[in-house]
Design a protein around this motif. Structure first.
Motif, PDB file in Angstrom:
ATOM      1  N   LYS A   1      33.266  36.047  26.350  1.00 58.90           N
ATOM      2  CA  LYS A   1      33.866  37.201  26.773  1.00 58.90           C
ATOM      3  C   LYS A   1      32.900  37.998  27.854  1.00 58.90           C
ATOM      4  CE  LYS A   1      37.403  37.971  23.123  1.00 58.90           C
ATOM      5  NZ  LYS A   1      37.841  38.464  22.014  1.00 58.90           N
ATOM      6  N   ALA A   2      31.560  38.185  27.420  1.00 59.28           N
ATOM      7  CA  ALA A   2      30.699  38.538  28.327  1.00 59.28           C
ATOM      8  C   ALA A   2      30.528  37.926  29.913  1.00 59.28           C
ATOM      9  CB  ALA A   2      29.158  38.547  27.454  1.00 59.28           C
ATOM     10  N   THR A   3      30.592  36.806  29.438  1.00 59.83           N
ATOM     11  CA  THR A   3      30.581  35.730  30.695  1.00 59.83           C
ATOM     12  C   THR A   3      31.817  36.142  31.668  1.00 59.83           C
ATOM     13  OG1 THR A   3      29.412  34.060  29.803  1.00 59.83           O
ATOM     14  CG2 THR A   3      30.860  33.503  31.782  1.00 59.83           C
ATOM     15  N   ALA A   4      33.042  36.168  31.099  1.00 58.05           N
ATOM     16  CA  ALA A   4      34.028  36.696  32.083  1.00 58.05           C
ATOM     17  C   ALA A   4      34.235  38.044  32.163  1.00 58.05           C
ATOM     18  CB  ALA A   4      35.541  36.311  31.168  1.00 58.05           C
ATOM     19  N   GLN A   5      33.501  38.930  31.603  1.00 61.81           N
ATOM     20  CA  GLN A   5      33.368  40.369  32.057  1.00 61.81           C
ATOM     21  C   GLN A   5      32.471  40.467  33.257  1.00 61.81           C
ATOM     22  OE1 GLN A   5      35.263  42.898  30.764  1.00 61.81           O
ATOM     23  NE2 GLN A   5      34.675  43.959  32.481  1.00 61.81           N
ATOM     24  N   TYR A   6      31.445  39.739  33.168  1.00 65.51           N
ATOM     25  CA  TYR A   6      30.439  39.502  34.253  1.00 65.51           C
ATOM     26  C   TYR A   6      31.142  39.245  35.567  1.00 65.51           C
ATOM     27  CZ  TYR A   6      26.499  38.570  37.256  1.00 65.51           C
ATOM     28  OH  TYR A   6      25.624  38.519  38.400  1.00 65.51           O
ATOM     29  N   ILE A   7      31.887  38.317  35.667  1.00 64.52           N
ATOM     30  CA  ILE A   7      32.862  37.543  36.826  1.00 64.52           C
ATOM     31  C   ILE A   7      33.683  38.700  37.183  1.00 64.52           C
ATOM     32  CG2 ILE A   7      34.341  35.778  37.454  1.00 64.52           C
ATOM     33  CD1 ILE A   7      31.756  34.746  36.857  1.00 64.52           C
ATOM     34  N   ILE A   8      34.446  39.590  36.343  1.00 59.98           N
ATOM     35  CA  ILE A   8      35.191  40.595  36.590  1.00 59.98           C
ATOM     36  C   ILE A   8      34.469  41.746  37.340  1.00 59.98           C
ATOM     37  CG2 ILE A   8      36.896  42.304  35.640  1.00 59.98           C
ATOM     38  CD1 ILE A   8      37.612  40.241  33.576  1.00 59.98           C
ATOM     39  N   SER A   9      33.413  41.945  36.953  1.00 57.28           N
ATOM     40  CA  SER A   9      32.700  43.241  37.578  1.00 57.28           C
ATOM     41  C   SER A   9      32.218  42.856  38.850  1.00 57.28           C
ATOM     42  CB  SER A   9      31.282  43.414  36.501  1.00 57.28           C
ATOM     43  OG  SER A   9      30.325  42.436  36.762  1.00 57.28           O
ATOM     44  N   LYS A  10      32.409  41.513  39.288  1.00 53.87           N
ATOM     45  CA  LYS A  10      31.692  41.200  40.680  1.00 53.87           C
ATOM     46  C   LYS A  10      32.999  41.252  41.508  1.00 53.87           C
ATOM     47  CE  LYS A  10      27.352  40.798  40.031  1.00 53.87           C
ATOM     48  NZ  LYS A  10      26.390  41.518  40.706  1.00 53.87           N
ATOM     49  N   GLY A  11      34.105  41.787  41.143  1.00 56.19           N
ATOM     50  CA  GLY A  11      35.411  41.840  42.071  1.00 56.19           C
ATOM     51  C   GLY A  11      36.380  40.890  41.892  1.00 56.19           C
ATOM     52  N   ILE A  12      36.471  39.881  40.941  1.00 58.46           N
ATOM     53  CA  ILE A  12      37.400  38.988  40.529  1.00 58.46           C
ATOM     54  C   ILE A  12      38.491  39.467  39.604  1.00 58.46           C
ATOM     55  CG2 ILE A  12      37.936  36.517  39.649  1.00 58.46           C
ATOM     56  CD1 ILE A  12      36.274  36.643  42.186  1.00 58.46           C
ATOM     57  N   ASP A  13      39.662  39.548  39.928  1.00 60.99           N
ATOM     58  CA  ASP A  13      40.890  39.992  39.361  1.00 60.99           C
ATOM     59  C   ASP A  13      40.732  39.354  37.869  1.00 60.99           C
ATOM     60  OD1 ASP A  13      43.724  40.149  38.022  1.00 60.99           O
ATOM     61  OD2 ASP A  13      43.419  41.697  39.538  1.00 60.99           O
ATOM     62  N   ALA A  14      40.953  40.175  36.703  1.00 64.09           N
ATOM     63  CA  ALA A  14      40.860  39.557  35.353  1.00 64.09           C
ATOM     64  C   ALA A  14      41.794  38.558  35.236  1.00 64.09           C
ATOM     65  CB  ALA A  14      41.070  40.918  34.455  1.00 64.09           C
ATOM     66  N   SER A  15      42.870  38.560  35.848  1.00 64.07           N
ATOM     67  CA  SER A  15      43.886  37.597  35.601  1.00 64.07           C
ATOM     68  C   SER A  15      43.589  36.294  36.047  1.00 64.07           C
ATOM     69  CB  SER A  15      45.190  37.981  36.262  1.00 64.07           C
ATOM     70  OG  SER A  15      45.101  37.682  37.667  1.00 64.07           O
ATOM     71  N   ARG A  16      42.313  36.200  36.572  1.00 67.01           N
ATOM     72  CA  ARG A  16      42.107  34.887  37.124  1.00 67.01           C
ATOM     73  C   ARG A  16      40.999  34.010  36.339  1.00 67.01           C
ATOM     74  NH1 ARG A  16      39.952  35.098  42.866  1.00 67.01           N
ATOM     75  NH2 ARG A  16      39.969  32.734  42.794  1.00 67.01           N
ATOM     76  N   ILE A  17      40.520  34.863  35.394  1.00 64.58           N
ATOM     77  CA  ILE A  17      39.392  34.337  34.300  1.00 64.58           C
ATOM     78  C   ILE A  17      39.784  34.727  32.614  1.00 64.58           C
ATOM     79  CG2 ILE A  17      38.184  36.443  34.677  1.00 64.58           C
ATOM     80  CD1 ILE A  17      36.044  33.324  34.442  1.00 64.58           C
ATOM     81  N   SER A  18      39.692  33.580  32.007  1.00 68.05           N
ATOM     82  CA  SER A  18      39.905  33.859  30.587  1.00 68.05           C
ATOM     83  C   SER A  18      38.613  33.338  29.899  1.00 68.05           C
ATOM     84  CB  SER A  18      41.176  33.116  30.105  1.00 68.05           C
ATOM     85  OG  SER A  18      41.140  31.862  30.358  1.00 68.05           O
ATOM     86  N   ALA A  19      38.774  33.874  28.577  1.00 70.74           N
ATOM     87  CA  ALA A  19      37.381  33.244  28.137  1.00 70.74           C
ATOM     88  C   ALA A  19      37.716  32.818  26.748  1.00 70.74           C
ATOM     89  CB  ALA A  19      36.374  34.282  27.851  1.00 70.74           C
ATOM     90  N   LYS A  20      37.066  31.917  26.111  1.00 71.09           N
ATOM     91  CA  LYS A  20      37.251  31.329  24.745  1.00 71.09           C
ATOM     92  C   LYS A  20      35.967  30.813  24.007  1.00 71.09           C
ATOM     93  CE  LYS A  20      40.441  28.623  22.089  1.00 71.09           C
ATOM     94  NZ  LYS A  20      41.684  27.779  22.029  1.00 71.09           N
ATOM     95  N   GLY A  21      35.519  31.288  23.007  1.00 69.72           N
ATOM     96  CA  GLY A  21      34.342  30.686  21.976  1.00 69.72           C
ATOM     97  C   GLY A  21      34.765  29.657  21.448  1.00 69.72           C
ATOM     98  N   MET A  22      34.165  28.412  21.327  1.00 70.49           N
ATOM     99  CA  MET A  22      34.660  27.191  20.693  1.00 70.49           C
ATOM    100  C   MET A  22      33.590  26.969  19.409  1.00 70.49           C
ATOM    101  SD  MET A  22      37.078  26.609  22.182  1.00 70.49           S
ATOM    102  CE  MET A  22      37.647  25.125  21.435  1.00 70.49           C
TER     103      MET A  22
END
Length: 259
Positions: free
Chosen positions: A208-229
């Motif tokens: 989730k921290a990885t996805a949030q970093y991507i979103i913080s750089k201007g990528i729409d949240a709908s384009r990245i999801s996160a899952k811990g395995m």
């Protein structure tokens, strides 16, 4: 010193004020000066200490071709990693900062399509210093199903993105900006040491921290999801006999192309 034909410059407060500052004198041998001023309400004598500054010139270039890079973001940080200022490079790839003598600084440079990087500014008395900020073009392996980056490492038991991890994730951001229909699933994995429940929670925080970093750089949240395995999907299924190298291979992040 105006002997070289340069013009006097008003430095503003506290050096120059709107009051009557006069009779400046400076002892070159002892590096101390005095002036008279009524800035305190009466005519008083003030001691003057010389200001020592270094003009740092940063030139941002393409590390492979040597080409000048305009419109790169360039920040200068003090020795406590506080950002002092951020500016964009001009059409000559240049940014100029005025800093204090005898203090180390760090320059951080970034630009779309390039890996961000840091460059040391060694402490000196100046009067000038130059920093060659050569940035590597982003070169990412993109398969039909996955974007392959270098390993994204985290500090022990933590999920915050490190500077090294951020440099790698910036590559993913660039790929997603260049392919605006691409949708990504970020999966974070652990090795099999520790309990299943603990590892699942830790990997989920990291994903989730990885996805949030991507979103913080201007990528729409709908384009990245996160899952811990957690330890559910080891790359090397070595059970209780894993070597350190195999553990390292299992502690990984994956960026799968969903769409």
């Amino acid at each position: 010193d105006l002997s070289n034909g340069s013009e006097a410059v008003n430095l503003g407060k506290p050096v120059n004020t709107e009051k009557d500052d006069f009779a400046f004198t400076f002892n070159e041998a002892k590096k101390v000066g005095f002036l008279s001023s009524n800035r305190g309400g009466n005519d008083d004598i003030f001691a003057v200490n010389p200001i020592c500054g270094v003009d740092v010139m940063i030139v941002v270039t393409d590390a492979k071709t040597g080409a000048i890079l305009a419109n790169a973001s360039v920040s200068i940080l003090d020795d406590k990693k506080n950002v002092i200022a951020t500016e964009m490079s001009n059409d000559k790839g240049e940014v100029k900062y005025r800093v204090e003598c005898d203090r180390p600084y760090v320059v951080q440079a970034s630009k779309d399509g390039y890996e961000g990087n840091s460059f040391a500014v060694t402490s000196s008395k100046g009067p000038t210093a130059k920093v060659d900020a050569a940035l590597q073009p982003i070169d990412v392996i993109v398969t039909e199903t996955e974007i392959i980056l270098k390993p994204i490492y985290f500090e022990y038991d933590k999920s915050n993105i490190t500077q090294e991890g951020a440099f790698e994730l910036d590559k993913l951001v660039q790929v997603m900006k260049n392919n605006d229909k691409m949708v990504i699933l970020a999966k974070s994995h652990t090795d099999n040491r520790g309990t299943d429940k603990y590892n699942l929670r830790l990997s989920d925080r990291r994903a989730k921290a990885t996805a949030q970093y991507i979103i913080s750089k201007g990528i729409d949240a709908s384009r990245i999801s996160a899952k811990g395995m957690g330890e559910l999907e080891p790359k090397v299924d070595c059970g209780a006999a894993c070597t350190e190298e195999q553990h390292a291979q299992n502690r990984r992040s994956e960026f799968l192309i969903v769409k």
